[in-house]
Motif scaffolding. Structure first.
Motif, mmCIF file in Angstrom:
data_model
loop_
_atom_site.group_PDB
_atom_site.id
_atom_site.type_symbol
_atom_site.label_atom_id
_atom_site.label_comp_id
_atom_site.label_asym_id
_atom_site.label_seq_id
_atom_site.Cartn_x
_atom_site.Cartn_y
_atom_site.Cartn_z
ATOM 1 N N UNK A 38 0.804 -1.221 0.000
ATOM 2 C CA UNK A 38 0.000 0.000 0.000
ATOM 3 C C UNK A 38 0.840 1.275 0.000
ATOM 4 N N UNK A 39 2.105 1.177 0.384
ATOM 5 C CA UNK A 39 2.939 2.383 0.487
ATOM 6 C C UNK A 39 2.969 3.196 -0.810
ATOM 7 N N UNK A 40 3.212 2.587 -1.997
ATOM 8 C CA UNK A 40 3.244 3.399 -3.226
ATOM 9 C C UNK A 40 1.924 4.115 -3.507
ATOM 10 N N UNK A 41 0.810 3.477 -3.170
ATOM 11 C CA UNK A 41 -0.502 4.091 -3.392
ATOM 12 C C UNK A 41 -0.743 5.211 -2.394
ATOM 13 N N UNK A 42 -0.318 5.006 -1.154
ATOM 14 C CA UNK A 42 -0.574 5.978 -0.088
ATOM 15 C C UNK A 42 0.229 7.257 -0.240
ATOM 16 N N UNK A 43 1.259 7.257 -1.084
ATOM 17 C CA UNK A 43 2.082 8.461 -1.243
ATOM 18 C C UNK A 43 1.294 9.632 -1.818
ATOM 19 N N UNK A 44 0.089 9.371 -2.329
ATOM 20 C CA UNK A 44 -0.724 10.456 -2.893
ATOM 21 C C UNK A 44 -1.231 11.406 -1.816
ATOM 22 N N UNK A 45 -1.278 10.944 -0.574
ATOM 23 C CA UNK A 45 -1.751 11.802 0.521
ATOM 24 C C UNK A 45 -0.873 11.547 1.737
ATOM 25 N N UNK A 46 -0.351 12.641 2.336
ATOM 26 C CA UNK A 46 0.623 12.490 3.413
ATOM 27 C C UNK A 46 0.029 11.796 4.630
ATOM 28 N N UNK A 47 -1.223 12.097 4.975
ATOM 29 C CA UNK A 47 -1.850 11.461 6.130
ATOM 30 C C UNK A 47 -2.006 9.961 5.901
ATOM 31 N N UNK A 48 -2.411 9.582 4.690
ATOM 32 C CA UNK A 48 -2.566 8.160 4.372
ATOM 33 C C UNK A 48 -1.225 7.437 4.434
ATOM 34 N N UNK A 49 -0.184 8.075 3.898
ATOM 35 C CA UNK A 49 1.147 7.467 3.934
ATOM 36 C C UNK A 49 1.612 7.268 5.374
ATOM 37 N N UNK A 50 1.388 8.289 6.206
ATOM 38 C CA UNK A 50 1.793 8.192 7.613
ATOM 39 C C UNK A 50 1.048 7.054 8.310
ATOM 40 N N UNK A 51 -0.244 6.918 8.033
ATOM 41 C CA UNK A 51 -1.036 5.848 8.652
ATOM 42 C C UNK A 51 -0.516 4.478 8.253
ATOM 43 N N UNK A 52 -0.244 4.279 6.966
ATOM 44 C CA UNK A 52 0.244 2.985 6.483
ATOM 45 C C UNK A 52 1.602 2.661 7.089
ATOM 46 N N UNK A 53 2.499 3.654 7.121
ATOM 47 C CA UNK A 53 3.841 3.421 7.667
ATOM 48 C C UNK A 53 3.761 3.114 9.158
ATOM 49 N N UNK A 54 2.855 3.797 9.866
ATOM 50 C CA UNK A 54 2.693 3.532 11.296
ATOM 51 C C UNK A 54 2.270 2.086 11.535
ATOM 52 N N UNK A 55 1.273 1.620 10.781
ATOM 53 C CA UNK A 55 0.828 0.227 10.905
ATOM 54 C C UNK A 55 1.966 -0.729 10.565
ATOM 55 N N UNK A 56 2.712 -0.403 9.511
ATOM 56 C CA UNK A 56 3.821 -1.256 9.081
ATOM 57 C C UNK A 56 4.879 -1.392 10.170
ATOM 58 N N UNK A 57 5.277 -0.269 10.755
ATOM 59 C CA UNK A 57 6.323 -0.290 11.785
ATOM 60 C C UNK A 57 5.854 -1.051 13.026
ATOM 61 N N UNK A 58 4.624 -0.772 13.465
ATOM 62 C CA UNK A 58 4.113 -1.458 14.653
ATOM 63 C C UNK A 58 3.967 -2.957 14.416
ATOM 64 N N UNK A 59 3.550 -3.338 13.207
ATOM 65 C CA UNK A 59 3.423 -4.762 12.882
ATOM 66 C C UNK A 59 4.789 -5.438 12.889
ATOM 67 N N UNK A 60 5.797 -4.756 12.377
ATOM 68 C CA UNK A 60 7.147 -5.321 12.374
ATOM 69 C C UNK A 60 7.658 -5.510 13.796
ATOM 70 N N UNK A 61 7.374 -4.537 14.668
ATOM 71 C CA UNK A 61 7.815 -4.652 16.065
ATOM 72 C C UNK A 61 7.160 -5.846 16.738
#
Length: 218
Positions: A38-61
């Motif tokens: 989803x990261x490439x798609x979410x780059x269209x909106x900064x809030x969406x990108x931040x949300x996806x990256x947050x989920x990604x980082x927390x899931x990795x942890x």
């Protein structure tokens, strides 16, 4: 900043809900894969990108075998967002709007100085082009301030309402002044058509609430 905070909070809340439902570690690994896609798609909106990256980082942890660290990170993230909003934005809702208008005022002053120099038909070309650069620089700074206010503080857009139209009108004035300067360099005088275009640009600015007077001799 508001987009970043909103995206972070949304991502933390979404992850908290998914983490309670997904099997471990298979569900978390699948979540990481989905977020990565989803990261490439979410780059269209900064809030969406931040949300996806947050989920990604927390899931990795959490997938790495540190569920307590993941829970702690969610709490720290939410607390940090609250502090940023309260300390950085809420006490001064009109501050950014005032900054934008100050930039526009500076751009208007630079445009006026450049216009007066050109209409004075001064032979100092070095000073003329220095004033031209300053007019465009001030205009660029105003546009940057407007764009930042719109991107970071959309809920407070009323404080900068109409400023983009003023910036466009100022840009037309500076462009017209430059055209007049080029014509002066080639012929030594301005035509009625050039002066008419200047008056049109100034009239448009006045309709936007900005008065940049022509010298009495123009």
């Amino acid at each position: 900043m508001l987009c970043r905070a909103a995206g972070t909070v949304l991502g933390a809340v979404v992850f908290a809900g998914l983490a309670a439902l997904l099997p471990r570690p298979a569900g978390l690994i699948a979540l990481v894969a989905v977020c990565g896609a989803l990261v490439p798609v979410a780059t269209r909106h900064f809030a969406a990108l931040t949300a996806v990256v947050t989920v990604l980082v927390l899931a990795l942890i959490m997938a790495g075998g540190e569920p307590q660290a993941s829970v702690s990170r969610i709490g720290e993230t939410l607390l940090a967002c609250v502090l940023v909003l309260v300390v950085g934005h809420l006490p001064t809702p009109g501050k950014r709007g005032g900054g934008v208008r100050a930039r526009l005022t500076a751009a208007g002053g630079a445009a006026h100085t450049y216009l007066l120099h050109v209409l004075g038909e001064s032979g100092d070309h070095a000073e003329r082009w220095a004033l031209r650069r300053e007019a465009y620089r001030a205009l660029a700074e105003a546009r940057t301030a407007i764009a930042l206010a719109a991107a970071e503080l959309p809920a407070l857009a009323r404080h900068t309402e109409g400023t983009d139209a003023v910036a466009e009108a100022l840009e037309r004035l500076v462009d017209t002044t430059t055209a007049c300067a080029v014509h002066l360099d080639g012929t030594g005088r301005l035509t009625a058509r050039h002066l008419g275009r200047l008056r049109e640009a100034l009239a448009e600015l006045e309709r936007r609430g900005v008065r940049v007077p022509l010298p009495a001799t123009a």
